[in-house]
Design an enzyme around this catalytic site. Structure first.
Site, PDB file in Angstrom:
ATOM      1  N   HIS B  33       5.438  27.864  45.727  1.00 22.03           N
ATOM      2  CA  HIS B  33       6.915  28.428  46.049  1.00 22.03           C
ATOM      3  C   HIS B  33       7.806  29.216  45.066  1.00 22.03           C
ATOM      4  O   HIS B  33       8.567  30.347  45.514  1.00 22.03           O
ATOM      5  CB  HIS B  33       7.909  26.546  45.675  1.00 22.03           C
ATOM      6  CG  HIS B  33       7.939  25.842  46.759  1.00 22.03           C
ATOM      7  ND1 HIS B  33       7.363  24.447  46.577  1.00 22.03           N
ATOM      8  CD2 HIS B  33       8.755  26.098  48.214  1.00 22.03           C
ATOM      9  CE1 HIS B  33       7.074  24.021  47.679  1.00 22.03           C
ATOM     10  NE2 HIS B  33       7.692  25.110  48.298  1.00 22.03           N
ATOM     11  N   ASP B  62      12.353  20.810  52.571  1.00 22.43           N
ATOM     12  CA  ASP B  62      11.985  19.903  51.199  1.00 22.43           C
ATOM     13  C   ASP B  62      12.611  19.898  50.616  1.00 22.43           C
ATOM     14  O   ASP B  62      12.607  19.083  49.166  1.00 22.43           O
ATOM     15  CB  ASP B  62      10.124  20.062  51.224  1.00 22.43           C
ATOM     16  CG  ASP B  62       9.792  21.545  50.924  1.00 22.43           C
ATOM     17  OD1 ASP B  62      10.592  22.090  50.648  1.00 22.43           O
ATOM     18  OD2 ASP B  62       9.048  21.726  51.179  1.00 22.43           O
ATOM     19  N   ALA B 115      16.459  27.330  63.471  1.00 19.26           N
ATOM     20  CA  ALA B 115      16.498  28.105  62.679  1.00 19.26           C
ATOM     21  C   ALA B 115      17.203  29.931  63.785  1.00 19.26           C
ATOM     22  O   ALA B 115      17.951  30.518  63.299  1.00 19.26           O
ATOM     23  CB  ALA B 115      15.511  28.885  62.016  1.00 19.26           C
ATOM     24  N   ASP B 133      10.043  29.345  54.792  1.00 16.61           N
ATOM     25  CA  ASP B 133       9.502  28.546  54.682  1.00 16.61           C
ATOM     26  C   ASP B 133       9.550  27.643  56.179  1.00 16.61           C
ATOM     27  O   ASP B 133       9.141  26.636  56.233  1.00 16.61           O
ATOM     28  CB  ASP B 133      10.099  27.831  53.364  1.00 16.61           C
ATOM     29  CG  ASP B 133       9.085  27.013  52.972  1.00 16.61           C
ATOM     30  OD1 ASP B 133       8.311  26.938  53.084  1.00 16.61           O
ATOM     31  OD2 ASP B 133       9.201  26.734  52.247  1.00 16.61           O
TER      32      ASP B 133
END
Lengths: 354, 489
Positions: B33, B62, B115, B133
């Site tokens: 990340h 997440d 998205a 991501d």
């Protein structure tokens, strides 16, 4: 004994009534009805269960669940599986199917073939591959030809769990009994669980075995989907054999009707002398018996010494049992669909050939 | 395709899987990340020092990427869009101890939708930084959000000079797929820089080094990266380590100018991911590296001519091979084109073992019946083919041997072979079959599990050779001989 465990739909013929058979898609409310029907048959296979179809949907398959009805009673049917692809060259698959009512096998298979043909048109399939676990081909099998590969092993080894423990032990080979006692003396512990946290423990052992034996093994995600689907339906357990806290062997057992099937497994290369796999399969048989199963299916067996299963089969045969051969996978081609595909290819590629 | 989620608990935290693919392990998720988020936002901050930054996160339900974006006080607003409500739910429950409650932060607005759908409604030049991501594609549909059209949309909603970062694939294990993404980004007008990183948990799962891309409409210069400012309390990333991530071995980068780009019209990415075409390195270039901060590349924008996973492409490859083999029988066929892997569970080796039962598959066909079916529709066939098939049908009726086939008949039989092979390759379970009815067994590989380079001589090639050369030969006679009763066993 094995006649009671497997059979073709034409065994135990019953007198036909003058009622016509109908076919229609099953709905979710009929899940238990369908499962009860498939479970009750000696040749009812877990791959035709509702939960297995749900698992396959997680895996990307589309499923078509059809029931055969006499008046309003569900008497047979088939779950068809299809893996979507834009190509007009695909298969409809019915692993463990179809389920045919004994007195209406001809009509049943005809209706299922017609339904499959319509589905084939819809999804672009050229053939239907069925794989019932029958030991004999029924007469209604016209048009089906033997397929080259089976999804279910067409030869397996079945252990009868109906006798008492001492009798099952007595039916084992001496070496099998000896190794089982050895594993007990070493203190190999076994446990069965539906806790999904056991999936990585199982998979580590399975994958180690895949690499050692050099066979094709499914990836971790497959087992996540499989276990989560079947655990939720109370249809499967992971069995672990441990020694001094270390997992030495792991199996995945599927429970369906009267049969417990050892679907996947493996053992660690370490501490082989502990004979953990003997303790584990013996415990699995006790577990299956306790759950009301009368058959333990070793799922894959060969009597041929040169067969790839030869080593496994040698191990499995230590537990006694009866080898059973089923008819294997059979294909039914939809020639119009195959012609569609070929015509499309011949037309589109005409300019590209010499 | 349905999504399956799995949380594996371990002593030091948890590992999270979507469709069986590891998304993160709390033991080392900071690596992933931080490299995905920090360079992108730091660079945007440097380019827009007077602005409150607006950031878009696509995927990342997440909450871990959002946690790292929130480290920047200059970020005034984050839009996070994820199509999976279950993951978003975990982001506010099971993952909350790890994401510092990012999804409930007042600077974050969460959207539960696709998205592509979300971005299509966003005005031009809306964000200073965008972070993608997404999960690893498991089917062709999943590659839409890696297409040129997607990146063009991203480019549209990005401020001029804004930055993007996107999760890639493994440059080590999926080189062609990685460079396909690189070229696709370049073709969408984004000057992309590839990065690679060693993430221990990914390595343990056999994923290899992991790849990312940092991009912008404006060139990204080393001098800029040298002076970007990182927030405090980072766990893994340093300037020095970041520079290293832009350096690739020459061997891995070799195919980057040859790959085709991934578009919705002609998808290529999924083919590359399934067919990595791993090649052994050539010794003379060992140790040579490419530092992508030192070079500024334009995209090649090579469009694919066809989707190589389609039946038509496969049939075309076989046809071409058939004529090549007739001209030069010793030429090695390109197996990857002839038998592309069609499913993520399969390896090239598994796929090629399907060749072992081609003969049996052909033997299943009632050729007379098929020919009659085709001839009933002869007006739909090219005339030359219809004529030849009629002759073939007559030969079979008369019980004559099928030898010295005219070219169109050979082509027809080739297409039949490919169609039958394809139908079996498309069924994921087929390669895990529990035995052949011929008495041999599948479910076992007959050798090592390495990917073959094209041209590797092995038994599969011999079979292909036999098919190519023998397409008009006696073996067909044996298969279609009406007296053959092997199917009635």
């Amino acid at each position: 004994m094995m006649n009671e465990l497997t059979g073709s739909p034409e065994q135990n013929l019953i007198v036909k009534k003058k009622i016509s058979l109908r076919i229609r898609q099953l709905n979710l409310a009929e899940r238990d009805l369908w499962d009860s029907l498939v479970k009750a048959l000696p040749a009812g296979c877990f791959m035709q269960s509702w939960a297995w179809a749900d698992f396959k949907e997680l895996e990307g398959y589309k499923t078509f669940r059809y029931g055969l009805f006499l008046d309003k009673s569900l008497v047979g049917g088939c779950i068809f599986y299809y893996y979507p692809h834009s190509s007009q060259a695909n298969l409809l698959i019915a692993a463990g199917g179809p389920i045919l009512p004994p007195a209406y096998a001809d009509e049943g298979i005809q209706l299922l073939k017609e339904t499959a043909a319509n589905l084939a048109k819809e999804v672009g399939a050229i053939a239907l591959r069925i794989e019932p676990i029958w030991t004999e081909k029924p007469a209604c099998f016209e048009g089906f030809v033997r397929a080259p590969a089976d999804l279910l092993p067409s030869e397996t080894l079945l252990i009868d769990l109906r006798p008492n423990e001492a009798e099952i032990l007595a039916a084992m080979k001496p070496k099998g009994r000896y190794n089982l006692r050895l594993s007990n003396r070493h203190g190999v512990a076994t446990e069965f669980t539906t806790n999904s946290q056991a999936i990585p423990l199982f998979y580590d052992i399975f994958w180690e075995t895949v690499q050692r034996q050099q066979f094709f093994g499914e990836p971790y995600g497959f087992f996540i989907n499989l276990c989560q689907s079947l655990f939720a339906a109370n249809m499967a357990e992971i069995g672990l054999a441990t020694w001094r806290g270390k997992v030495l062997a792991a199996i995945l057992v599927v429970y369906w009707g009267n049969r417990a099937t050892y679907l996947y497994g493996g053992r660690s290369f370490e501490h082989r002398q502990m004979m953990a796999t003997y303790a584990l399969h013996w415990a699995a048989m006790q577990q299956a018996k306790a759950r009301g199963c009368t058959v333990y299916d070793f799922y894959g067996f060969s009597r041929e010494p040169n067969h790839a299963y030869a080593n496994f089969s040698k191990f499995k045969s230590q537990f006694g049992g009866v080898p059973v051969t089923t008819i294997g996978a059979h294909d039914y081609f939809f020639y119009e669909r195959l012609a569609d595909t070929l015509i499309s290819l011949l037309r589109n590629l005409e300019g590209d050939s010499k | 395709m349905a999504t399956s989620l799995f949380i594996e608990h371990h002593a030091n935290g948890l590992a999270f899987y979507i469709n069986g693919d590891l998304q993160f392990d709390t033991a080392d998720e900071a690596l992933y990340h931080e490299y995905l988020v920090i360079p992108t936002v730091s660079l945007a901050l440097q380019r827009f020092p007077e602005n409150d930054l607006r950031v878009l996160i696509c995927g990342g339900g997440d909450g871990l990427a959002a946690r790292d974006v929130l480290r920047f006080s200059q970020v005034s607003h984050i839009d996070l869009v994820d199509c999976n409500p279950e993951v978003l739910e975990l982001g506010t429950t099971a993952f909350k101890p790890y994401n510092a409650g990012s999804l409930e932060n007042e600077r974050v607005t969460v959207y539960s939708q696709e998205a592509l759908e979300f971005v299509s409604t966003v005005a031009d030049n809306s964000y200073h930084a965008i972070i993608c991501d997404f999960t690893y594609p498991t089917c062709p549909e999943d590659t839409t959000i890696y297409s040129r059209e997607w990146f063009q949309q991203i480019n549209r909603v990005l401020m001029p000079g804004g930055t993007i970062s996107t999760n890639g694939v493994s440059p080590e294990n999926r080189s062609n797929g990685f460079w396909c993404l690189y070229q696709t980004l370049l073709s969408a007008g984004l000057k992309a820089k590839p990065l690679q990183l060693e993430i221990p948990s990914f390595h343990r799962h056999g994923y290899g080094n992991w790849g990312f891309f940092l991009g912008s409409q404006a060139q990204i210069l080393r001098s800029e990266i040298e002076v970007i400012v990182f927030p405090e309390d980072l766990q893994t990333i340093t300037h020095e380590k970041l520079f290293q991530t832009f350096v690739f071995s020459e061997e891995i980068t070799r195919s980057r100018h040859d790959v085709t780009i991934h578009t919705l019209e002609c998808p290529q990415l999924f083919y590359y991911l399934l067919n990595p075409s791993f090649e052994l390195g050539e010794k003379e270039n060992a140790g040579t590296t490419v530092d992508f901060l030192e070079i500024q590349e334009s995209g090649t924008a090579i469009l694919g001519s066809r989707d190589l996973l389609k039946l038509e492409s496969m049939a075309q490859a076989w046809l071409e091979q058939m004529y090549e083999s007739s001209a030069s029988p010793d030429a090695q066929p390109n197996i990857t084109k002839l038998l592309p892997v069609q499913h993520r569970y399969h390896s090239p080796k598994m796929t090629r073992e399907g060749l072992a039962y081609l003969r049996h598959l052909l033997g299943e066909i009632d050729l007379s019946r098929l020919l009659n079916t085709l001839l009933e529709r002869s007006q739909e066939l090219p005339p030359k083919i219809a004529g030849e098939l009629k002759q073939l049908a007559e030969k079979i009726r008369a019980g004559q041997p099928i030898v010295n086939l005219p070219p169109k008949t050979a082509e027809f039989l080739m297409m039949l072979s490919v169609t039958l092979l394809m139908a079996n390759l498309l069924t994921p379970d087929a390669v895990f079959a529990k035995g052949y009815s011929s008495g041999t067994s599948s479910g076992y590989s007959s050798g090592t599990s390495v990917y073959y380079t094209d041209g590797y001589i092995n038994w599969e090639l011999k079979i292909v050779g036999l098919v190519m050369i023998g397409i008009g030969g006696g073996w067909l006679y044996n298969i279609f001989n009406p007296s053959d009763s092997s199917n009635d066993e």
